[in-house]
Design a protein around this motif. Sequence first.
Motif, PDB file in Angstrom:
ATOM      1  N   GLY A   8       9.178 -34.056  16.057  1.00  0.00           N
ATOM      2  CA  GLY A   8       8.869 -32.894  15.237  1.00  0.00           C
ATOM      3  C   GLY A   8       8.873 -31.646  16.093  1.00  0.00           C
ATOM      4  O   GLY A   8       8.929 -31.722  17.318  1.00  0.00           O
ATOM      5  N   THR A   9       8.803 -30.523  15.442  1.00  0.00           N
ATOM      6  CA  THR A   9       8.844 -29.256  16.172  1.00  0.00           C
ATOM      7  C   THR A   9       7.494 -28.864  16.748  1.00  0.00           C
ATOM      8  O   THR A   9       7.422 -27.980  17.588  1.00  0.00           O
ATOM      9  CB  THR A   9       9.350 -28.122  15.259  1.00  0.00           C
ATOM     10  N   THR A  10       6.426 -29.510  16.310  1.00  0.00           N
ATOM     11  CA  THR A  10       5.079 -29.211  16.808  1.00  0.00           C
ATOM     12  C   THR A  10       4.229 -30.474  16.718  1.00  0.00           C
ATOM     13  O   THR A  10       4.608 -31.453  16.087  1.00  0.00           O
ATOM     14  CB  THR A  10       4.373 -28.136  15.946  1.00  0.00           C
ATOM     15  N   SER A  11       3.069 -30.417  17.336  1.00  0.00           N
ATOM     16  CA  SER A  11       2.056 -31.422  17.046  1.00  0.00           C
ATOM     17  C   SER A  11       1.635 -31.173  15.601  1.00  0.00           C
ATOM     18  O   SER A  11       1.709 -30.050  15.110  1.00  0.00           O
ATOM     19  CB  SER A  11       0.858 -31.248  17.974  1.00  0.00           C
ATOM     20  N   ASP A  12       1.219 -32.212  14.904  1.00  0.00           N
ATOM     21  CA  ASP A  12       0.777 -32.095  13.508  1.00  0.00           C
ATOM     22  C   ASP A  12       1.914 -31.706  12.560  1.00  0.00           C
ATOM     23  O   ASP A  12       1.699 -31.052  11.547  1.00  0.00           O
ATOM     24  CB  ASP A  12      -0.388 -31.099  13.400  1.00  0.00           C
ATOM     25  N   ALA A 133       5.679 -37.704  20.836  1.00  0.00           N
ATOM     26  CA  ALA A 133       4.400 -37.021  21.060  1.00  0.00           C
ATOM     27  C   ALA A 133       4.627 -35.520  21.069  1.00  0.00           C
ATOM     28  O   ALA A 133       5.535 -35.034  21.738  1.00  0.00           O
ATOM     29  CB  ALA A 133       3.803 -37.465  22.392  1.00  0.00           C
ATOM     30  N   GLY A 134       3.817 -34.788  20.317  1.00  0.00           N
ATOM     31  CA  GLY A 134       3.974 -33.337  20.284  1.00  0.00           C
ATOM     32  C   GLY A 134       5.356 -32.973  19.769  1.00  0.00           C
ATOM     33  O   GLY A 134       5.752 -33.405  18.696  1.00  0.00           O
ATOM     34  N   SER A 135       6.073 -32.199  20.561  1.00  0.00           N
ATOM     35  CA  SER A 135       7.454 -31.877  20.206  1.00  0.00           C
ATOM     36  C   SER A 135       8.298 -31.968  21.454  1.00  0.00           C
ATOM     37  O   SER A 135       7.777 -31.907  22.567  1.00  0.00           O
ATOM     38  CB  SER A 135       7.540 -30.469  19.610  1.00  0.00           C
ATOM     39  N   PRO A 136       9.611 -32.080  21.300  1.00  0.00           N
ATOM     40  CA  PRO A 136      10.470 -32.144  22.483  1.00  0.00           C
ATOM     41  C   PRO A 136      10.363 -30.870  23.341  1.00  0.00           C
ATOM     42  O   PRO A 136      10.622 -30.905  24.529  1.00  0.00           O
ATOM     43  CB  PRO A 136      11.883 -32.282  21.915  1.00  0.00           C
TER      44      PRO A 136
END
Length: 138
Positions: A8-12, A133-136
Amino acid sequence: MTTLMVQGTTSDAGKSTLVTALCRWLARQGVAVAPFKPQNMALNSAVTADGGEIGRAQAVQAQAAGLASHTDMNPVLLKPNSDTGAQVIIHGRAVTQMDAAAYHDYKRVAMQAVLESHRRLSERYQVVMVEGAGSPAE
């Protein structure tokens, strides 16, 4: 064996939810699927059948796949205990407490745990569904 990764682009961003849904869908299609989050930073954990600790999201993903949760599904769990430190849990067992700088040097050891877990899951399941985890970019 196939490994698929959701990032994803961000956490959450909803990665946990999407991996859960994909695990359920694949399991309903008759595919042997297992969730995998190599490293997770979370205070919320779940206990596996063998008494190990993994992230709660991976326990839910295992349930969606029709599996009992296992420490290979989240081989590295970091439980924050300060702004710069965390308890380090490897294969479900607490091994130490570290600050961020010390963990940077420990990453080689953690990577071995990740590779071992991925290999074992790959040998047992048709699909290993990885949650990033988080984002790339993080």
